[in-house]
Design a protein around this motif. Structure first.
Motif, PDB file in Angstrom:
ATOM      1  N   GLY A 136      21.513  15.028  30.431  1.00  0.00           N
ATOM      2  CA  GLY A 136      19.766  15.352  31.521  1.00  0.00           C
ATOM      3  C   GLY A 136      20.431  14.893  32.778  1.00  0.00           C
ATOM      4  O   GLY A 136      21.130  15.810  33.861  1.00  0.00           O
ATOM      5  N   ASN A 137      18.998  14.872  33.351  1.00  0.00           N
ATOM      6  CA  ASN A 137      18.670  14.821  34.592  1.00  0.00           C
ATOM      7  C   ASN A 137      19.222  13.100  35.193  1.00  0.00           C
ATOM      8  O   ASN A 137      18.775  12.096  34.150  1.00  0.00           O
ATOM      9  N   GLY A 145      15.073  10.592  28.488  1.00  0.00           N
ATOM     10  CA  GLY A 145      16.047  11.524  27.984  1.00  0.00           C
ATOM     11  C   GLY A 145      16.913  12.134  29.758  1.00  0.00           C
ATOM     12  O   GLY A 145      17.666  12.770  29.219  1.00  0.00           O
ATOM     13  N   GLY A 146      16.822  10.962  30.153  1.00  0.00           N
ATOM     14  CA  GLY A 146      18.207  11.769  31.933  1.00  0.00           C
ATOM     15  C   GLY A 146      19.403  10.806  31.416  1.00  0.00           C
ATOM     16  O   GLY A 146      19.336  10.288  30.520  1.00  0.00           O
TER      17      GLY A 146
END
Length: 163
Positions: A136-137, A145-146
């Motif tokens: 993810g980021n 979601g990172g």
């Protein structure tokens, strides 16, 4: 009461995933106190309240979670270094009164030893970037979601990809 004792002695792996070019001074100082001066460096700490406060301060620059014994053994065998950038050997373990990496991992997991306080041992593990990259980021939290922030048991997968 036994569960509280094991709750107190959990070993946490902390991995720095971002640089600090535009970070606040407090975050940069906290990363220095944790010996996380470069990205992809990792440390092993316990879950004392003082460490938890430090982790909250650098929440967006590191990721952390509870590490398993197998991951600690792999980190010690492949990435632990003595002063002078020498590999950790069984001769050094014998000087500490231990026979194998397994015994050192047990001592670290139970809380009998602290990785950063072992004599002639560097307090950080210099890891590779994760194979196949971050999923993810790195600027988003793990829950969103990172990659940054608390990730629990999922830290083991990330560290194994970085060893």
């Amino acid at each position: 009461m036994v569960q509280q004792q094991s709750e107190q002695t959990k070993t946490i792996a902390v991995v720095r995933i971002r640089g600090t070019v535009s970070a606040l001074r407090e975050a940069r100082e906290t990363l220095t106190l944790l010996h996380l001066d470069h990205t992809n460096h990792a440390i092993l700490i316990d879950n004392r309240p003082s460490y938890k406060g430090m982790l909250q301060r650098v929440n967006s620059y590191v990721t952390w979670g509870e590490v398993t014994k197998e991951t600690v053994i792999a980190m010690l065998e492949k990435r632990a270094r003595l002063s002078g950038n020498k590999k950790l050997t069984t001769e050094y373990l014998e000087k500490l009164g231990l026979k194998t990496f397994d015994e050192l991992a047990d001592a670290l997991m139970v809380g009998k030893a602290e990785h950063g306080k072992l004599p002639f041992m560097t307090p950080v593990f210099k890891l590779h970037p994760p194979s196949k990259g971050f999923k993810g980021n790195v600027k988003k939290s793990f829950q969103a979601g990172g990659e940054a922030g608390y990730r629990g048991e999922a830290i083991n997968d990330l560290v194994k990809r970085m060893i």
